[in-house]
Write a protein that holds these residues in place. Structure first.
Motif, PDB file in Angstrom:
ATOM      1  N   VAL A 177       0.835  -1.199   0.000  1.00 64.62           N
ATOM      2  CA  VAL A 177       0.000   0.000   0.000  1.00 64.62           C
ATOM      3  C   VAL A 177       0.874   1.254   0.000  1.00 64.62           C
ATOM      4  O   VAL A 177       0.664   2.185  -0.781  1.00 64.62           O
ATOM      5  N   ILE A 178       1.893   1.213   0.891  1.00 61.29           N
ATOM      6  CA  ILE A 178       2.766   2.382   0.980  1.00 61.29           C
ATOM      7  C   ILE A 178       3.524   2.576  -0.325  1.00 61.29           C
ATOM      8  O   ILE A 178       3.631   3.675  -0.856  1.00 61.29           O
TER       9      ILE A 178
ATOM     10  N   GLY B 294       1.143   3.745  -2.794  1.00 57.56           N
ATOM     11  CA  GLY B 294       0.893   5.164  -2.517  1.00 57.56           C
ATOM     12  C   GLY B 294       2.037   6.027  -2.981  1.00 57.56           C
ATOM     13  O   GLY B 294       1.825   7.083  -3.598  1.00 57.56           O
TER      14      GLY B 294
ATOM     15  N   GLY C 195       1.926   6.080  -6.630  1.00 56.38           N
ATOM     16  CA  GLY C 195       0.835   6.968  -7.038  1.00 56.38           C
ATOM     17  C   GLY C 195       1.194   8.429  -6.851  1.00 56.38           C
ATOM     18  O   GLY C 195       0.900   9.269  -7.714  1.00 56.38           O
ATOM     19  N   ALA C 196       1.846   8.702  -5.722  1.00 56.25           N
ATOM     20  CA  ALA C 196       2.256  10.086  -5.466  1.00 56.25           C
ATOM     21  C   ALA C 196       3.255  10.559  -6.514  1.00 56.25           C
ATOM     22  O   ALA C 196       3.175  11.681  -7.021  1.00 56.25           O
TER      23      ALA C 196
END
Lengths: 201, 196
Positions: free
Chosen positions: B45-46, B49, B52-53
């Motif tokens: 997830v991180i 993320g 994605g960031a």
């Protein structure tokens, strides 16, 4: 004097079988028998009670996880666990050495503990009741029987985890001399302790 | 090193509470596979993320650059239009056209001072895939291509065109339908042909 628990070869095999079967009581029994030695070895190397206790936790976690890897044909359980304890302690020691602020304190403690090994003939009463004490006396005697220059290199190599080169620098001796002394000392120790097959010897 | 050498160290009696701590830690480690799964999921997830960031950062950067570029174009076009409309030497020509059964218009702002035209096309029918509109300058020496305008959608089109240096004075304009790659001279249907 409390009669120490015995961990004969047969008892050890049974303990290993139970550990492999994930018997939590076997884990508690192993702790009762071995924790003083694991803690003692870790403290001998680290000279810090808190860190030594952390190592004890690390060791038993590793033993629990890796008990399947222990092959009794290659050696008894106790030396296997002690080797884990030594490696974990030396890892912690190396981490601490990198932590320069603790360096000075460690040097002082290490120097204080560096002298001759404490006489095995006069253990504190509670220590005498610790299982495995006879083996301790045997090993201690074998180590004490080494000439000083050989004993020092063994102690530096085993308990401080120094490499041959580091020992040579520490003792200001040629590298070849250090290697020779270590090789001779190992041979003498192996011969002196060859009969130690059982935890209680 | 000799197997039993660790036994040379003096044993130490552990503090009573250590046993409970160690056993609890060992037994907790047994459940660690689930913990590892959770940790792996968290890492995913991180990581996702983070990815994605990073993607968002890159996209926003690209969009910002596009926006700035388009804003500059709009500002330039606005200046151009204002110049044409308010220029004292600008002449307005509006031509009604019929393409594909629909009525549209081509509006030319001819700036004789700066020798530029602003051409706006409204209501032109989209071209066939292999065709395009082509605007021509009519000079004394013939037709010179002014612009090729492939129209795939029904959208107004605005162009600022410099007058040709060769061919003499521009006498008029024409619009024809040509192959998509354009022609050196009008060959297709003429949309309009106007002498100024």
């Amino acid at each position: 004097m409390i009669e120490p628990k015995r961990l004969s070869q047969e008892a050890e095999r049974s303990l290993v079988r139970r550990l492999k079967a994930r018997d939590e009581r076997a884990l508690a029994e192993l702790y009762d028998v071995l924790s003083p030695w694991v803690l003692g070895l870790a403290f001998r190397i680290l000279q810090d009670a808190d860190e030594a206790e952390e190592v004890v936790g690390d060791v038993f976690v590793r033993v629990w996880r890796r008990i399947e890897q222990h092959d009794s044909r290659r050696g008894p359980l106790v030396p296997w666990i002690l080797s884990i304890a030594r490696n974990r302690s030396l890892d912690a020691l190396r981490r601490r050495r990198r932590w320069w602020r603790k360096q000075e304190r460690w040097e002082r403690a290490s120097t204080a503990a560096a002298g001759a090994m404490e006489p095995a003939s006069a253990p504190a009463p509670h220590e005498a009741s610790v299982p495995g004490w006879p083996v301790h006396r045997e090993v201690h005697a074998a180590l004490a029987a080494l000439p000083e220059e050989q004993r020092v290199v063994v102690v530096l190599a085993y308990f401080e985890g120094l490499t041959h080169s580091e020992i040579a620098r520490r003792l200001e001796q040629p590298l070849g001399t250090v290697k020779t002394r270590l090789r001779i000392a190992q041979a003498k120790l192996a011969e002196a302790l060859a009969h130690v097959k059982d935890w209680m010897a | 090193m000799t197997d039993w050498l660790g036994m040379a160290a003096h044993p130490r009696t552990p503090r009573p509470e250590l046993k409970a701590r160690v056993v609890a830690r060992v037994l907790a480690s047994r459940r660690r596979p689930v913990g590892w799964l959770v940790a792996a999921a968290l890492a995913l997830v991180i990581g996702g993320g983070g990815g994605g960031a990073f993607w968002a950062y890159r996209t926003i950067g690209a969009l910002t650059a596009d926006r700035d570029r388009l804003a500059a174009q709009v500002a330039a076009l606005h200046d151009t239009v204002a110049t044409f409309i308010h220029g004292p030497a600008t002449r307005l020509i509006q031509i009604a056209v019929s393409t594909g059964g629909r009525v549209g218009a081509v509006t030319i702002f001819a700036d004789s001072l700066r020798h530029r035209w602003l051409v706006r096309c409204d209501g032109l029918a989209p071209n066939a895939p292999d065709q395009a509109y082509q605007l021509w300058f009519i000079t004394k020496e013939g037709m010179l291509s002014a612009a090729l305008m492939p129209m795939d959608t029904d959208q107004p089109m605005v162009m600022a065109l410099d007058m040709p240096r060769e061919g003499g004075p521009v006498m008029g304009a024409a619009l024809s339908i040509e192959p998509r790659a354009g022609s050196t001279g009008p060959t297709g249907p003429m949309v309009f042909h106007l002498l100024l």
